[in-house]
Motif scaffolding. Structure first.
Motif, PDB file in Angstrom:
ATOM      1  N   ILE A  54     -34.745  33.630  24.106  1.00 21.01           N
ATOM      2  CA  ILE A  54     -35.370  34.634  25.594  1.00 21.01           C
ATOM      3  C   ILE A  54     -34.240  35.628  25.608  1.00 21.01           C
ATOM      4  CG2 ILE A  54     -36.958  36.240  26.562  1.00 21.01           C
ATOM      5  CD1 ILE A  54     -38.061  32.224  26.006  1.00 21.01           C
ATOM      6  N   VAL A  55     -33.851  37.485  25.836  1.00 22.11           N
ATOM      7  CA  VAL A  55     -33.095  37.777  25.767  1.00 22.11           C
ATOM      8  C   VAL A  55     -33.619  39.024  26.505  1.00 22.11           C
ATOM      9  CG1 VAL A  55     -30.479  39.224  25.876  1.00 22.11           C
ATOM     10  CG2 VAL A  55     -31.772  37.247  23.915  1.00 22.11           C
ATOM     11  N   LYS A  56     -33.898  38.774  28.159  1.00 21.65           N
ATOM     12  CA  LYS A  56     -33.976  39.730  29.419  1.00 21.65           C
ATOM     13  C   LYS A  56     -33.385  41.363  28.598  1.00 21.65           C
ATOM     14  CE  LYS A  56     -34.406  37.406  32.674  1.00 21.65           C
ATOM     15  NZ  LYS A  56     -34.516  37.124  34.732  1.00 21.65           N
ATOM     16  N   ALA A  57     -35.070  42.485  28.222  1.00 17.22           N
ATOM     17  CA  ALA A  57     -34.228  43.873  28.377  1.00 17.22           C
ATOM     18  C   ALA A  57     -33.193  44.010  28.824  1.00 17.22           C
ATOM     19  CB  ALA A  57     -35.765  44.895  28.707  1.00 17.22           C
ATOM     20  N   ASN A  81     -36.024  28.483  14.959  1.00 15.99           N
ATOM     21  CA  ASN A  81     -35.167  28.784  16.109  1.00 15.99           C
ATOM     22  C   ASN A  81     -35.927  30.304  16.479  1.00 15.99           C
ATOM     23  OD1 ASN A  81     -33.506  26.214  16.623  1.00 15.99           O
ATOM     24  ND2 ASN A  81     -31.819  27.564  15.709  1.00 15.99           N
ATOM     25  N   ASP A  82     -36.284  31.367  17.182  1.00 12.46           N
ATOM     26  CA  ASP A  82     -37.026  32.344  17.122  1.00 12.46           C
ATOM     27  C   ASP A  82     -36.460  33.116  18.399  1.00 12.46           C
ATOM     28  OD1 ASP A  82     -39.162  32.025  15.725  1.00 12.46           O
ATOM     29  OD2 ASP A  82     -40.289  31.293  16.870  1.00 12.46           O
ATOM     30  N   PHE A  83     -35.694  34.087  18.116  1.00 14.46           N
ATOM     31  CA  PHE A  83     -35.407  35.326  19.111  1.00 14.46           C
ATOM     32  C   PHE A  83     -35.737  36.652  19.816  1.00 14.46           C
ATOM     33  CE2 PHE A  83     -32.178  32.898  16.313  1.00 14.46           C
ATOM     34  CZ  PHE A  83     -31.466  32.082  17.248  1.00 14.46           C
ATOM     35  N   PHE A  84     -36.176  36.718  20.745  1.00 17.76           N
ATOM     36  CA  PHE A  84     -36.883  37.454  21.303  1.00 17.76           C
ATOM     37  C   PHE A  84     -35.903  38.468  22.186  1.00 17.76           C
ATOM     38  CE2 PHE A  84     -39.822  33.861  20.179  1.00 17.76           C
ATOM     39  CZ  PHE A  84     -40.138  33.934  19.836  1.00 17.76           C
ATOM     40  N   ILE A  85     -35.346  39.826  21.378  1.00 21.19           N
ATOM     41  CA  ILE A  85     -34.093  40.348  21.718  1.00 21.19           C
ATOM     42  C   ILE A  85     -35.350  41.243  22.776  1.00 21.19           C
ATOM     43  CG2 ILE A  85     -32.620  41.630  21.934  1.00 21.19           C
ATOM     44  CD1 ILE A  85     -32.180  38.940  20.499  1.00 21.19           C
ATOM     45  N   GLY A  86     -35.048  41.268  23.969  1.00 19.66           N
ATOM     46  CA  GLY A  86     -35.558  42.736  24.914  1.00 19.66           C
ATOM     47  C   GLY A  86     -34.640  43.983  24.568  1.00 19.66           C
ATOM     48  N   ASP A  87     -35.903  45.151  25.024  1.00 18.26           N
ATOM     49  CA  ASP A  87     -35.909  46.404  24.569  1.00 18.26           C
ATOM     50  C   ASP A  87     -33.645  46.642  25.561  1.00 18.26           C
ATOM     51  OD1 ASP A  87     -38.102  46.527  23.650  1.00 18.26           O
ATOM     52  OD2 ASP A  87     -38.914  47.751  24.717  1.00 18.26           O
ATOM     53  N   ASP A  88     -33.209  47.476  24.548  1.00 21.88           N
ATOM     54  CA  ASP A  88     -31.883  47.943  24.920  1.00 21.88           C
ATOM     55  C   ASP A  88     -31.255  46.524  25.507  1.00 21.88           C
ATOM     56  OD1 ASP A  88     -32.336  51.174  25.030  1.00 21.88           O
ATOM     57  OD2 ASP A  88     -33.882  49.902  26.695  1.00 21.88           O
ATOM     58  N   ALA A  89     -31.266  45.680  24.913  1.00 19.52           N
ATOM     59  CA  ALA A  89     -29.962  44.373  25.393  1.00 19.52           C
ATOM     60  C   ALA A  89     -29.171  44.980  23.828  1.00 19.52           C
ATOM     61  CB  ALA A  89     -30.779  43.245  25.031  1.00 19.52           C
ATOM     62  N   ASP A  90     -28.195  44.284  23.893  1.00 15.15           N
ATOM     63  CA  ASP A  90     -26.861  44.481  23.395  1.00 15.15           C
ATOM     64  C   ASP A  90     -25.748  42.812  23.456  1.00 15.15           C
ATOM     65  OD1 ASP A  90     -24.391  44.951  21.672  1.00 15.15           O
ATOM     66  OD2 ASP A  90     -24.110  46.368  22.693  1.00 15.15           O
ATOM     67  N   LYS A 119     -36.685  47.850  21.020  1.00 11.81           N
ATOM     68  CA  LYS A 119     -36.522  48.931  21.001  1.00 11.81           C
ATOM     69  C   LYS A 119     -35.167  48.960  21.443  1.00 11.81           C
ATOM     70  CE  LYS A 119     -41.447  50.513  21.053  1.00 11.81           C
ATOM     71  NZ  LYS A 119     -42.797  51.633  21.995  1.00 11.81           N
ATOM     72  N   ASN A 120     -34.250  49.227  20.720  1.00 14.44           N
ATOM     73  CA  ASN A 120     -33.480  50.869  20.654  1.00 14.44           C
ATOM     74  C   ASN A 120     -32.161  49.373  21.667  1.00 14.44           C
ATOM     75  OD1 ASN A 120     -33.326  53.292  20.480  1.00 14.44           O
ATOM     76  ND2 ASN A 120     -34.620  53.657  22.960  1.00 14.44           N
ATOM     77  N   ALA A 121     -32.876  48.044  20.919  1.00  9.61           N
ATOM     78  CA  ALA A 121     -31.562  46.871  20.818  1.00  9.61           C
ATOM     79  C   ALA A 121     -30.714  46.384  19.962  1.00  9.61           C
ATOM     80  CB  ALA A 121     -32.697  45.682  21.355  1.00  9.61           C
ATOM     81  N   LYS A 122     -29.055  46.240  20.881  1.00  6.85           N
ATOM     82  CA  LYS A 122     -28.540  45.505  19.285  1.00  6.85           C
ATOM     83  C   LYS A 122     -27.731  44.637  19.284  1.00  6.85           C
ATOM     84  CE  LYS A 122     -26.518  50.516  19.684  1.00  6.85           C
ATOM     85  NZ  LYS A 122     -24.713  51.037  20.141  1.00  6.85           N
ATOM     86  N   VAL A 123     -27.988  43.774  18.410  1.00  7.43           N
ATOM     87  CA  VAL A 123     -27.685  42.768  17.718  1.00  7.43           C
ATOM     88  C   VAL A 123     -26.414  42.097  16.791  1.00  7.43           C
ATOM     89  CG1 VAL A 123     -28.579  40.243  17.184  1.00  7.43           C
ATOM     90  CG2 VAL A 123     -30.004  41.269  18.994  1.00  7.43           C
ATOM     91  N   LYS A 124     -25.374  41.320  17.349  1.00  4.83           N
ATOM     92  CA  LYS A 124     -24.425  40.940  16.457  1.00  4.83           C
ATOM     93  C   LYS A 124     -24.984  39.498  16.030  1.00  4.83           C
ATOM     94  CE  LYS A 124     -19.771  41.239  14.918  1.00  4.83           C
ATOM     95  NZ  LYS A 124     -18.035  41.316  15.202  1.00  4.83           N
ATOM     96  N   TYR A 125     -24.449  39.518  14.682  1.00  2.00           N
ATOM     97  CA  TYR A 125     -25.723  37.612  14.704  1.00  2.00           C
ATOM     98  C   TYR A 125     -23.991  37.620  13.790  1.00  2.00           C
ATOM     99  CZ  TYR A 125     -27.973  33.846  12.766  1.00  2.00           C
ATOM    100  OH  TYR A 125     -28.356  32.576  11.923  1.00  2.00           O
ATOM    101  N   ILE A 126     -23.142  36.308  13.957  1.00  2.00           N
ATOM    102  CA  ILE A 126     -22.391  34.912  12.851  1.00  2.00           C
ATOM    103  C   ILE A 126     -23.134  34.344  12.463  1.00  2.00           C
ATOM    104  CG2 ILE A 126     -20.270  35.153  13.093  1.00  2.00           C
ATOM    105  CD1 ILE A 126     -19.669  36.801  15.270  1.00  2.00           C
ATOM    106  N   GLU A 127     -23.179  33.821  11.436  1.00  2.00           N
ATOM    107  CA  GLU A 127     -23.969  32.881  10.467  1.00  2.00           C
ATOM    108  C   GLU A 127     -22.795  31.838   9.283  1.00  2.00           C
ATOM    109  OE1 GLU A 127     -27.806  31.136   9.738  1.00  2.00           O
ATOM    110  OE2 GLU A 127     -27.054  31.591   8.145  1.00  2.00           O
TER     111      GLU A 127
END
Length: 305
Positions: A54-57, A81-90, A119-127
């Motif tokens: 869980i990632v805070k906004a 595994n569930d990822f919850f990425i808050g608004d405007d997070a990076d 909303k407007n969040a950004k994630v870089k995911y490397i696997e």
């Protein structure tokens, strides 16, 4: 962790010591270490194996490492595994799984990763996926990635598998809302009798959403690969999928594109190229003093870089 597990962590997650920031390390089906931060929480699921991240906004410039290591022959591991990425997070998320199998039994890890990007969040995911060990037991990795991107959100996904995995089925499904974007870069190499299957399905549901899915692969010896990409343009959107493959020896590669435009303003493109290494490339490098095998290795490394 022993030296084998530490070595695998370096290969799949670039971890040379305890990582900074949030992390969850899974070794042989059990928790090997965990850390949370003020903005990122990691919680063990109660109903099935896996974790919630869980990632805070508004969280910025933080990383999350969630590698998996299997070093016991015959172990079959499954996680959700569930990822919850808050608004405007990076944030940057580094996953990956490595299997060391020196026994005669099959070792397998199946991971289902679900992303809910605000909303407007950004994630870089490397696997990264990797296999090793001198045993006759199979090394199997089957990753499933489910991506939901809200308005204005963006995800860049980099997947790499270049050694030691006997069989893999890699499924990715994504749904994008208005102004959302997805970029996927896949790098894959198979050898021996290995089999690799990649399935991408992207639904561009929101206006001005976009997806760019690019796969580069090398198939050697008697290995086989199947690449299937499906993009559904359900709105005013832009979708592009590309498969470039080098085929060597007695290998087989199949590319199956499927584009569906359900909106008059959907713009969808597919590109595919499968072929052997050009003779002039080999000759040029061999004139510089390389052997044929060294020249092939240089070309393959450059292609997958």
């Amino acid at each position: 962790m022993d030296s084998i597990e530490k070595s695998i962590l370096e290969k799949v997650a670039d971890i040379h010591k305890v990582p900074e920031g949030a992390y969850n390390i899974r070794t042989n089906g059990k928790l090997g270490g965990r850390n949370t931060t003020a903005n990122i929480d990691i919680v063990t699921k109660e109903d099935k194996p896996g974790i919630d991240i869980i990632v805070k906004a508004g969280t910025r410039n933080e990383s999350i490492h969630i590698p998996v290591v299997l070093s016991q022959s015959g172990l079959k591991d499954m996680v959700y595994n569930d990822f919850f990425i808050g608004d405007d997070a990076d944030v940057t998320i580094v996953a990956g799984c490595g299997i060391h199998n020196c026994g005669v039994d099959t070792s397998e890890h199946d991971g289902i990763h679900s992303f809910f990007i605000g909303k407007n969040a950004k994630v870089k995911y490397i696997e990264k996926h990797y296999g090793e060990g001198d045993g006759t037991g199979k090394r199997i990795l089957n990753p499933t990635t489910i991506i939901n991107i809200d308005e204005g959100g963006y995800m860049e996904m980099e997947t790499v598998q270049i050694k030691g995995v006997d069989s893999t089925v890699r499924d990715t499904k994504a749904v994008l809302k208005e102004n959302a974007g997805l970029v996927v870069h896949e790098k894959l190499m198979t050898h021996g009798t290995q089999y690799a299957e990649t399935n991408f399905t992207v639904d561009l549901d929101g206006d001005n959403s976009s997806a760019n899915v690019i796969s580069r692969s090398v198939a050697k010896e008697h290995s086989s690969q199947l690449f299937v990409s499906t993009i559904n343009g359900n709105s005013k959107c832009a979708g592009h999928t590309e498969c470039d493959a080098i085929i060597m020896d007695e290998a087989k590669v199949t590319a199956v594109p499927k584009l569906t435009a359900n909106n008059i303003d959907a713009s969808l493109i597919h590109e595919a190229a499968i072929g052997k290494i050009a003779g002039e490339q080999l000759i040029k490098l061999m004139t510089l003093g390389l052997t044929e095998s060294e020249a092939e290795e240089q070309i393959v490394n450059g292609f997958l870089k």
